[in-house]
Design an enzyme around this catalytic site. Structure first.
Site, PDB file in Angstrom:
ATOM      1  N   LYS A 131     -18.708 -11.618 -44.883  1.00  0.00           N
ATOM      2  CA  LYS A 131     -17.239 -11.942 -44.598  1.00  0.00           C
ATOM      3  C   LYS A 131     -17.104 -13.484 -44.573  1.00  0.00           C
ATOM      4  O   LYS A 131     -15.938 -13.679 -45.208  1.00  0.00           O
ATOM      5  CB  LYS A 131     -17.201 -11.393 -43.380  1.00  0.00           C
ATOM      6  CG  LYS A 131     -16.966 -10.007 -43.075  1.00  0.00           C
ATOM      7  CD  LYS A 131     -17.252  -9.198 -41.702  1.00  0.00           C
ATOM      8  CE  LYS A 131     -17.058  -7.781 -42.044  1.00  0.00           C
ATOM      9  NZ  LYS A 131     -17.504  -7.077 -40.764  1.00  0.00           N
ATOM     10  N   GLN A 157     -18.158  -8.153 -34.607  1.00  0.00           N
ATOM     11  CA  GLN A 157     -19.086  -7.397 -35.428  1.00  0.00           C
ATOM     12  C   GLN A 157     -19.801  -6.453 -34.445  1.00  0.00           C
ATOM     13  O   GLN A 157     -20.509  -6.672 -33.602  1.00  0.00           O
ATOM     14  CB  GLN A 157     -20.084  -8.401 -35.893  1.00  0.00           C
ATOM     15  CG  GLN A 157     -21.220  -7.627 -37.041  1.00  0.00           C
ATOM     16  CD  GLN A 157     -20.150  -6.847 -38.337  1.00  0.00           C
ATOM     17  OE1 GLN A 157     -19.278  -7.598 -38.826  1.00  0.00           O
ATOM     18  NE2 GLN A 157     -20.621  -5.798 -38.583  1.00  0.00           N
ATOM     19  N   ASP A 183      -9.797  -5.948 -36.878  1.00  0.00           N
ATOM     20  CA  ASP A 183     -10.121  -4.793 -37.530  1.00  0.00           C
ATOM     21  C   ASP A 183      -9.266  -3.761 -36.664  1.00  0.00           C
ATOM     22  O   ASP A 183      -9.660  -2.504 -36.827  1.00  0.00           O
ATOM     23  CB  ASP A 183     -11.624  -4.529 -37.139  1.00  0.00           C
ATOM     24  CG  ASP A 183     -12.219  -3.552 -37.839  1.00  0.00           C
ATOM     25  OD1 ASP A 183     -11.632  -3.169 -38.951  1.00  0.00           O
ATOM     26  OD2 ASP A 183     -13.273  -2.985 -37.673  1.00  0.00           O
TER      27      ASP A 183
END
Ligand SMILES: NC(=O)c1ccc[n+]([C@@H]2O[C@H](COP(=O)([O-])OP(=O)(O)OC[C@H]3O[C@@H](n4cnc5c(N)ncnc54)[C@H](OP(=O)(O)O)[C@@H]3O)[C@@H](O)[C@H]2O)c1
Length: 289
Positions: A53, A97, A120
């Site tokens: 990422k 994460q 997200d």
């Protein structure tokens, strides 16, 4: 033989477009978009995803504010980091994460994110917007699946879609997105009775299970479109470690009309949608200010 839907190629194309847009907007808005990826502990798979990422951010001109915390980081310390990033004007997206170590409450941390920086799309406000079919930040992996289906020009309207898996990260949001696209959606899971019969009904099959090559060619309707979200590390006959999906790629490629590979299918799109979401939040901030 199935048409292989090339996630790597689509990701490259979309990332090039994002890079061009960032290069145009950064001088106008006085700064590039910013993304903070937070990682706790030393899970090697998570470390690889985070590195991916950050490299992708660099490639398209997004500034990285990522932080890597030791395993024993406390909930209170992470809450403070999130508060600081929420208030940092250089940061447009924050991604925690997952999975986090067991002593941390991931839901509480996700709830603490500024919903407008929730890269997200897992904050309840953003999931609620998805349920209502409103515009907003959407979970990267399911949004990437929808981009792959669009790129392959798959007509979803009225089609029978079966999603195997009901996680909040993949199965549930992809089911809502397929419903929004007018598919008739069935969500299957570990308690589903006669799973094979359910899968065999699918015109569009989405596998998000986490079980290596669980779905085989005999379970799949001829000419179905098969999207494999699974990423499983296995050891092959020669003792070498490799990645496989949740479906038997070789077998299903002789039955399906379209199929995504692992690696090179959904994975690269997840990263791309994270970049997309960060730029979306960045543009929205300046357009609203
Ligand atoms: N490509 C990407 O970028 C990306 C991103 C995220 C995840 N993934 C991969 O996608 C897979 C799924 O991830 P996830 O986070 O959704 O996993 P998860 O939270 O573990 O959810 C797995 C789902 O599969 C269902 N399931 C498990 N065994 C089953 C069985 N034998 N029959 C039917 N359903 C079964 C579970 O049902 P229950 O709810 O009944 O337990 C659950 O809903 C994993 O391989 C993960 O690594 C890939």
């Amino acid at each position: 033989m199935a048409n292989i839907i090339d996630g790597k190629a689509l990701a490259k194309k979309m990332q090039q477009a994002i890079a061009t847009e960032v290069a145009q907007l950064a001088p106008k808005y006085g700064r590039p978009p910013g993304l903070a990826v937070l990682m706790v502990g030393d899970n090697p798979a998570s470390a690889a995803y985070v590195k991916n990422k950050e490299t992708a951010c660099q490639r398209v001109g997004i500034a990285s504010f990522g932080k890597h915390f030791p395993m024993n980081t406390t909930q209170a310390e992470l809450e403070q980091v999130i508060d600081d990033l929420n208030n940092d004007d250089r940061v447009d997206g924050i991604l925690i994460q997952l999975p986090l170590p067991d002593h941390l409450d991931a839901i509480a941390l996700l709830n603490r994110l500024d919903p407008d920086k929730d890269a997200d799309g897992l904050h309840p406000n953003n999931l609620g917007r998805l349920v209502r079919g409103e515009e907003g930040l959407r979970s990267c992996t399911p949004a990437g699946v929808m981009e792959l289906l669009a790129e392959a020009k798959i007509d979803l309207s009225g089609k029978k879609a079966v999603v195997v898996g009901r996680s909040i990260l993949v199965g549930k949001p992809i089911s809502l997105m397929l419903l929004e696209a007018n598919a008739t959606v069935t969500v299957a899971h570990s308690r589903t009775q006669d799973l094979v019969a359910v899968i065999r009904e699918a015109d569009i099959l989405i596998a998000a299970i986490g079980k290596p090559e669980m779905i085989t060619a005999d379970m799949v309707k001829p000419d179905a479109v098969v999207i494999d979200v699974g990423i499983n590390r296995v050891t092959d006959e020669a003792g070498k470690s490799k990645l496989v999906g949740d479906v038997d790629f070789a077998g299903i490629s002789t039955v399906a009309s379209h199929l995504t590979p692992v690696p090179g299918g959904v994975g690269p799109m997840t990263v791309t949608m994270l970049l997309h979401n960060t730029v979306w939040s960045y543009k929205r901030k300046f357009q609203l200010d």
